[in-house]
Design a protein around this motif. Structure first.
Motif, PDB file in Angstrom:
ATOM      1  N   ALA A 155      42.317  24.733  48.968  1.00 28.95           N
ATOM      2  CA  ALA A 155      41.242  24.938  47.992  1.00 28.95           C
ATOM      3  C   ALA A 155      41.121  26.412  47.632  1.00 28.95           C
ATOM      4  CB  ALA A 155      39.908  24.424  48.541  1.00 28.95           C
ATOM      5  N   TYR A 156      41.269  27.292  48.629  1.00 29.52           N
ATOM      6  CA  TYR A 156      41.202  28.724  48.352  1.00 29.52           C
ATOM      7  C   TYR A 156      42.363  29.153  47.460  1.00 29.52           C
ATOM      8  CZ  TYR A 156      38.873  28.129  52.930  1.00 29.52           C
ATOM      9  OH  TYR A 156      38.124  27.676  53.968  1.00 29.52           O
ATOM     10  N   VAL A 157      43.545  28.627  47.782  1.00 27.94           N
ATOM     11  CA  VAL A 157      44.745  28.987  47.023  1.00 27.94           C
ATOM     12  C   VAL A 157      44.621  28.519  45.577  1.00 27.94           C
ATOM     13  CG1 VAL A 157      47.237  28.655  46.812  1.00 27.94           C
ATOM     14  CG2 VAL A 157      46.205  28.983  49.075  1.00 27.94           C
ATOM     15  N   PHE A 158      44.165  27.272  45.393  1.00 28.52           N
ATOM     16  CA  PHE A 158      44.042  26.738  44.034  1.00 28.52           C
ATOM     17  C   PHE A 158      42.984  27.492  43.232  1.00 28.52           C
ATOM     18  CE2 PHE A 158      45.543  22.533  45.995  1.00 28.52           C
ATOM     19  CZ  PHE A 158      46.865  22.841  45.719  1.00 28.52           C
ATOM     20  N   LEU A 159      41.908  27.898  43.894  1.00 34.42           N
ATOM     21  CA  LEU A 159      40.878  28.680  43.207  1.00 34.42           C
ATOM     22  C   LEU A 159      41.444  30.020  42.739  1.00 34.42           C
ATOM     23  CD1 LEU A 159      37.935  29.108  42.319  1.00 34.42           C
ATOM     24  CD2 LEU A 159      37.475  30.013  44.613  1.00 34.42           C
ATOM     25  N   LEU A 160      42.193  30.675  43.616  1.00 35.24           N
ATOM     26  CA  LEU A 160      42.799  31.951  43.250  1.00 35.24           C
ATOM     27  C   LEU A 160      43.803  31.779  42.120  1.00 35.24           C
ATOM     28  CD1 LEU A 160      43.081  34.960  43.755  1.00 35.24           C
ATOM     29  CD2 LEU A 160      44.729  34.442  45.580  1.00 35.24           C
ATOM     30  N   MET A 161      44.612  30.720  42.204  1.00 35.10           N
ATOM     31  CA  MET A 161      45.578  30.447  41.139  1.00 35.10           C
ATOM     32  C   MET A 161      44.885  30.182  39.811  1.00 35.10           C
ATOM     33  SD  MET A 161      48.322  28.042  43.185  1.00 35.10           S
ATOM     34  CE  MET A 161      49.398  27.816  41.762  1.00 35.10           C
ATOM     35  N   GLU A 162      43.815  29.391  39.868  1.00 31.42           N
ATOM     36  CA  GLU A 162      43.063  29.077  38.656  1.00 31.42           C
ATOM     37  C   GLU A 162      42.496  30.343  38.023  1.00 31.42           C
ATOM     38  OE1 GLU A 162      39.265  26.278  37.274  1.00 31.42           O
ATOM     39  OE2 GLU A 162      39.626  26.690  39.397  1.00 31.42           O
ATOM     40  N   ALA A 163      41.954  31.230  38.866  1.00 31.55           N
ATOM     41  CA  ALA A 163      41.387  32.474  38.364  1.00 31.55           C
ATOM     42  C   ALA A 163      42.459  33.345  37.720  1.00 31.55           C
ATOM     43  CB  ALA A 163      40.697  33.232  39.500  1.00 31.55           C
ATOM     44  N   MET A 164      43.647  33.389  38.322  1.00 28.85           N
ATOM     45  CA  MET A 164      44.735  34.188  37.771  1.00 28.85           C
ATOM     46  C   MET A 164      45.234  33.614  36.445  1.00 28.85           C
ATOM     47  SD  MET A 164      46.871  35.169  41.243  1.00 28.85           S
ATOM     48  CE  MET A 164      48.176  36.002  40.322  1.00 28.85           C
ATOM     49  N   VAL A 165      45.311  32.281  36.378  1.00 31.24           N
ATOM     50  CA  VAL A 165      45.730  31.640  35.119  1.00 31.24           C
ATOM     51  C   VAL A 165      44.730  31.964  34.017  1.00 31.24           C
ATOM     52  CG1 VAL A 165      46.038  29.428  33.949  1.00 31.24           C
ATOM     53  CG2 VAL A 165      47.052  29.790  36.206  1.00 31.24           C
ATOM     54  N   ASP A 166      43.443  31.836  34.333  1.00 32.25           N
ATOM     55  CA  ASP A 166      42.407  32.147  33.342  1.00 32.25           C
ATOM     56  C   ASP A 166      42.481  33.608  32.902  1.00 32.25           C
ATOM     57  OD1 ASP A 166      41.499  29.569  33.408  1.00 32.25           O
ATOM     58  OD2 ASP A 166      39.819  29.979  34.764  1.00 32.25           O
ATOM     59  N   ALA A 167      42.784  34.498  33.848  1.00 34.54           N
ATOM     60  CA  ALA A 167      42.921  35.912  33.505  1.00 34.54           C
ATOM     61  C   ALA A 167      44.097  36.120  32.562  1.00 34.54           C
ATOM     62  CB  ALA A 167      43.097  36.743  34.769  1.00 34.54           C
ATOM     63  N   GLY A 168      45.182  35.390  32.804  1.00 33.94           N
ATOM     64  CA  GLY A 168      46.341  35.481  31.922  1.00 33.94           C
ATOM     65  C   GLY A 168      46.024  35.018  30.514  1.00 33.94           C
ATOM     66  N   VAL A 169      45.248  33.935  30.425  1.00 30.12           N
ATOM     67  CA  VAL A 169      44.819  33.443  29.111  1.00 30.12           C
ATOM     68  C   VAL A 169      43.928  34.481  28.436  1.00 30.12           C
ATOM     69  CG1 VAL A 169      43.493  31.659  27.917  1.00 30.12           C
ATOM     70  CG2 VAL A 169      45.034  31.024  29.794  1.00 30.12           C
TER      71      VAL A 169
END
Length: 256
Positions: A155-169
């Motif tokens: 869950a921590y990993v997916f949250l971090l990944m999601e945040a990074m993807v959103d930052a990329g967008v």
């Protein structure tokens, strides 16, 4: 030792139970979904119910499991002494897998009661190895720790990944490309660590040039208290696991 002649019964639905069953079936092991009938002749009984349902299940199965059968629990927070008393059964393994087990890349921490034989331990190890790596713990307290670190870890990993993807967008990437960049960055970073298993701080320093982009980003993350927030999140998960073991259904988080 093989599992081909073992009748393995799963008590409880859910993604993890389905993943375990499918991985075992791929290995040529027969399973059944008729729990009440299967328990009578089961060699292994896997408890995979929600923590809130464990008492009801123990009441139903109390004294019904064959004495020579192994009970393998993946119920978060359910302690060995609770399971032994609730099931009226002594040979019990308590384990904590995580969701990557569904694709054969999980990690499971487990321990056992003194009544579990070496043969039963090996049987449990074979089952757990079918969907990833396994680590045996001498002390049951490690299971609550594992629940907070590796069990909840995805869950921590997916949250971090999601945040990074959103930052990329936010930067201007199409979401598809941003997701590709982030996913491969995580996969590649893990692969690089496995190729050169040194201290993580050393690997981080290798990609942090003085006055560079990584240094600027890491400075902001440290200033924002990312380490502290993550540490406190893991501690909160640990406390919740302990609370579940004491039968507490819900505890309101505290805000500082």
């Amino acid at each position: 030792m093989t599992l081909k002649d073992q009748l393995i019964t799963f008590i409880g639905p859910g993604a993890m139970a389905s993943a375990m069953a499918s991985r075992l079936i791929e290995g040529g092991v027969s399973t059944t979904t008729n729990n009440l009938e299967a328990v009578k002749n089961a060699g292994v009984v896997v408890l995979s119910v929600k923590p809130q349902s464990i008492q009801e299940v123990m009441d139903e199965l109390h004294g019904a499991i064959p004495k020579d059968a192994l009970v393998l629990s993946i119920v978060a927070g359910a302690r060995l002494d609770t399971l032994v008393k609730g099931l009226n059964h002594k040979a019990i393994v308590r384990s904590m897998p995580n969701t990557p087990a569904q694709v054969g890349e999980g990690i499971t921490v487990w321990t056992a009661t003194e009544d579990v034989t070496e043969e039963q331990k090996e049987r449990a190890r074979l089952i757990l190895k079918s969907f990833g790596e396994e680590v045996y713990a001498d002390h049951e307290d490690y299971l609550d720790m594992a629940t907070a670190l590796s069990g909840t870890g995805p869950a921590y990993v997916f949250l971090l990944m999601e945040a990074m993807v959103d930052a990329g967008v936010h930067l201007g990437f199409p979401r598809r490309i941003s997701e590709q960049l982030v996913v491969q960055t995580f996969k590649g970073s893990v692969a690089f660590y496995e190729h050169s298993p040194v201290h993580l701080a050393r690997l981080r320093n290798q990609v942090t040039s003085p006055g560079g982009t990584s240094a600027a980003a890491l400075y902001y993350l440290e200033k924002a208290g990312v380490r502290t927030a993550l540490s406190r999140a893991i501690w909160a998960a640990y406390e919740r696991s302990v609370q579940l073991g004491k039968g507490k259904k819900h505890v309101q988080p505290e805000d500082d």
